[in-house]
Design an enzyme around this catalytic site. Structure first.
Site, short mmCIF file in Angstrom:
data_model
loop_
_atom_site.label_atom_id
_atom_site.label_comp_id
_atom_site.label_asym_id
_atom_site.label_seq_id
_atom_site.Cartn_x
_atom_site.Cartn_y
_atom_site.Cartn_z
N ALA A 63 0.87 -1.18 0.00
CA ALA A 63 0.00 0.00 0.00
C ALA A 63 0.91 1.23 0.00
O ALA A 63 2.07 1.16 0.40
CB ALA A 63 -0.89 -0.02 1.24
N GLU A 131 4.82 -4.93 7.58
CA GLU A 131 4.04 -3.90 8.29
C GLU A 131 4.51 -3.61 9.71
O GLU A 131 4.51 -2.46 10.13
CB GLU A 131 2.55 -4.28 8.30
CG GLU A 131 1.84 -4.10 6.97
CD GLU A 131 1.94 -5.32 6.06
OE1 GLU A 131 2.76 -6.23 6.34
OE2 GLU A 131 1.20 -5.36 5.08
N1 CO8 Z 1 4.52 3.18 -1.01
C1 CO8 Z 1 4.84 4.32 -1.62
N2 CO8 Z 1 5.94 4.44 -2.42
C2 CO8 Z 1 6.71 3.35 -2.58
C3 CO8 Z 1 6.41 2.12 -1.97
C4 CO8 Z 1 5.24 2.05 -1.15
N3 CO8 Z 1 4.85 0.94 -0.55
N4 CO8 Z 1 7.36 1.24 -2.29
C5 CO8 Z 1 8.23 1.90 -3.10
N5 CO8 Z 1 7.84 3.16 -3.27
C6 CO8 Z 1 8.50 4.20 -4.07
C7 CO8 Z 1 9.72 4.76 -3.35
O1 CO8 Z 1 9.32 5.75 -2.41
C8 CO8 Z 1 10.50 5.31 -4.50
O2 CO8 Z 1 9.94 6.54 -4.88
P1 CO8 Z 1 10.89 7.80 -5.26
O3 CO8 Z 1 11.70 7.33 -6.44
O4 CO8 Z 1 9.93 8.89 -5.57
O5 CO8 Z 1 11.74 8.04 -4.05
C9 CO8 Z 1 10.23 4.34 -5.62
O6 CO8 Z 1 9.04 3.64 -5.24
C10 CO8 Z 1 11.34 3.32 -5.79
O7 CO8 Z 1 11.56 2.70 -4.55
P2 CO8 Z 1 13.01 2.58 -3.86
O8 CO8 Z 1 13.88 3.69 -4.30
O9 CO8 Z 1 12.80 2.38 -2.39
O10 CO8 Z 1 13.53 1.24 -4.56
P3 CO8 Z 1 14.58 0.20 -3.95
O11 CO8 Z 1 14.92 -0.72 -5.05
O12 CO8 Z 1 15.68 0.90 -3.26
O13 CO8 Z 1 13.75 -0.60 -2.82
C11 CO8 Z 1 11.86 -1.76 -1.93
C12 CO8 Z 1 12.68 -1.40 -3.19
C13 CO8 Z 1 12.70 -2.69 -1.03
C14 CO8 Z 1 10.61 -2.51 -2.38
C15 CO8 Z 1 11.50 -0.47 -1.17
O14 CO8 Z 1 10.91 0.45 -2.09
C16 CO8 Z 1 10.52 -0.68 -0.06
O15 CO8 Z 1 10.90 -1.18 0.99
N6 CO8 Z 1 9.24 -0.32 -0.26
C17 CO8 Z 1 8.24 -0.41 0.74
C18 CO8 Z 1 7.80 -1.84 0.94
C19 CO8 Z 1 6.81 -1.95 2.07
O16 CO8 Z 1 7.12 -1.73 3.23
N7 CO8 Z 1 5.57 -2.30 1.70
C20 CO8 Z 1 4.50 -2.48 2.67
C21 CO8 Z 1 3.74 -1.22 2.82
S1 CO8 Z 1 2.53 -1.33 4.11
C22 CO8 Z 1 1.28 -2.17 3.42
O17 CO8 Z 1 1.30 -2.59 2.31
C23 CO8 Z 1 0.09 -2.37 4.31
C24 CO8 Z 1 -1.09 -2.89 3.51
C25 CO8 Z 1 -2.34 -2.73 4.28
C26 CO8 Z 1 -2.67 -1.30 4.53
C27 CO8 Z 1 -3.89 -1.11 5.32
C28 CO8 Z 1 -3.98 0.32 5.72
C29 CO8 Z 1 -4.91 0.60 6.77
#
Ligand code: CO8
Length: 262
Positions: A63, A131
């Site tokens: 998300a 999460e």
């Molecule tokens: N949300 C928003 N933006 C994201 C997300 C995300 N989940 N994942 C990646 N992005 C964006 C980054 O911010 C980045 O944007 P920008 O270039 O503008 O800075 C772009 O995507 C590329 O990402 P990275 O530079 O971080 O790429 P890397 O190759 O270095 O890393 C990863 C890749 C490991 C996947 C890293 O991006 C990461 O850890 N992302 C987050 C993963 C995560 O924690 N996901 C779980 C989110 S919580 C969730 O899903 C809960 C669901 C239920 C919600 C219920 C709500 C009530």
């Protein structure tokens, strides 16, 4: 649609979550467009769906953390409901859905894949529920579906530790059915989808319904659901065509029965 691509090839529809700059993270707009896309699937012609992500790096990286970061308790609950309603729609969609997981499937990404009937992935896929490292619980069904799909102990370990796992481990614990080199993933998904689409469509839909509904109830109630759904297949044109072809003389047998969804 800004973030969802939808293509139809014969009886197979492919939905691509297309927000690669944010690794296909699910914000409200992506969720709303996905919902509208599901509503627009022509169930008279499409018999199987593939769900994938744009690019070769990420299926869905969760998300949208930016959008979630300022939510109040009530807004958090509402956002969880929004995702859950759509994922439930996907899970109970009348036709099978194959998740072709082409990279990161984290948080909401792992959760949406678990709402699909079947998961296959590329070698670079990474699954996880990160999460608790963000100060929240999985909120799009992860606490429920992971425990049902793998085992309660494995689900708890993955969720409590927020540890990501690679494709090979996802395969080992039964989270995915198969792992392919990236370039072979979509062709494999398409081959499987076409194989499903060739079968009697009423029977395939009924199998999905019987399995999904049966998993929620006792075995006695489950077999009762099966009996009803099994009975429903009879007197359909599909059943007549399928059994008729089996019983036809060898020289009149069709290799592919042209099932009509009736
Ligand atoms: N949300 C928003 N933006 C994201 C997300 C995300 N989940 N994942 C990646 N992005 C964006 C980054 O911010 C980045 O944007 P920008 O270039 O503008 O800075 C772009 O995507 C590329 O990402 P990275 O530079 O971080 O790429 P890397 O190759 O270095 O890393 C990863 C890749 C490991 C996947 C890293 O991006 C990461 O850890 N992302 C987050 C993963 C995560 O924690 N996901 C779980 C989110 S919580 C969730 O899903 C809960 C669901 C239920 C919600 C219920 C709500 C009530």
């Amino acid at each position: 649609m800004e973030y969802i691509l939808y293509e139809v090839d014969g009886a197979v529809g492919t939905i691509t979550i297309n927000r690669p700059r944010a690794l296909n993270a699910l914000n409200s707009q992506v969720l709303e467009e996905l919902d509208a896309t599901l509503d627009a699937v022509d169930l008279d012609t499409v018999r199987c769906l593939i769900l994938t992500g744009a690019g070769e790096k990420s299926f869905v990286a969760g998300a949208d953390i930016g959008e979630m970061s300022t939510l109040t308790k009530a807004e958090g609950e509402a956002f969880g409901k929004k995702g859950n309603d759509i994922f439930l729609k996907l899970e109970s969609f009348p036709i099978p859905v194959i998740a072709a997981v082409n990279g990161f499937a984290l948080g909401g990404g792992c959760e949406i894949s678990m709402s699909c009937d079947i998961r296959i992935c590329s070698e670079n896929a990474v699954f996880g529920q990160p999460e608790v490292g963000l100060g929240i619980t999985p909120g799009f069904g992860g606490t429920q579906r992971l425990a049902r799909l793998v085992s309660p102990g494995m689900a708890k370990q993955l969720i409590y530790t927020a540890r990501n796992i690679k494709a090979a481990e996802a395969y080992r614990i039964g989270l995915v059915n198969a792992v392919y080199p990236q370039e072979e993933l979509l062709p494999a998904a398409m081959k499987m989808a076409k194989g499903i689409a060739m079968q009697a469509p009423i029977a395939v839909r009924n199998c999905k319904k019987a399995i999904n509904e049966g998993l929620q109830v006792s075995i006695e109630e489950g077999v009762a659901i099966e009996e009803k759904i099994f009975g429903d297949c009879f007197e359909t044109e599909d059943q007549r065509a399928g059994m008729g072809n089996f019983l036809a003389p060898k020289d009149q047998k069709l290799k592919v029965v042209p099932f009509q969804n009736k």
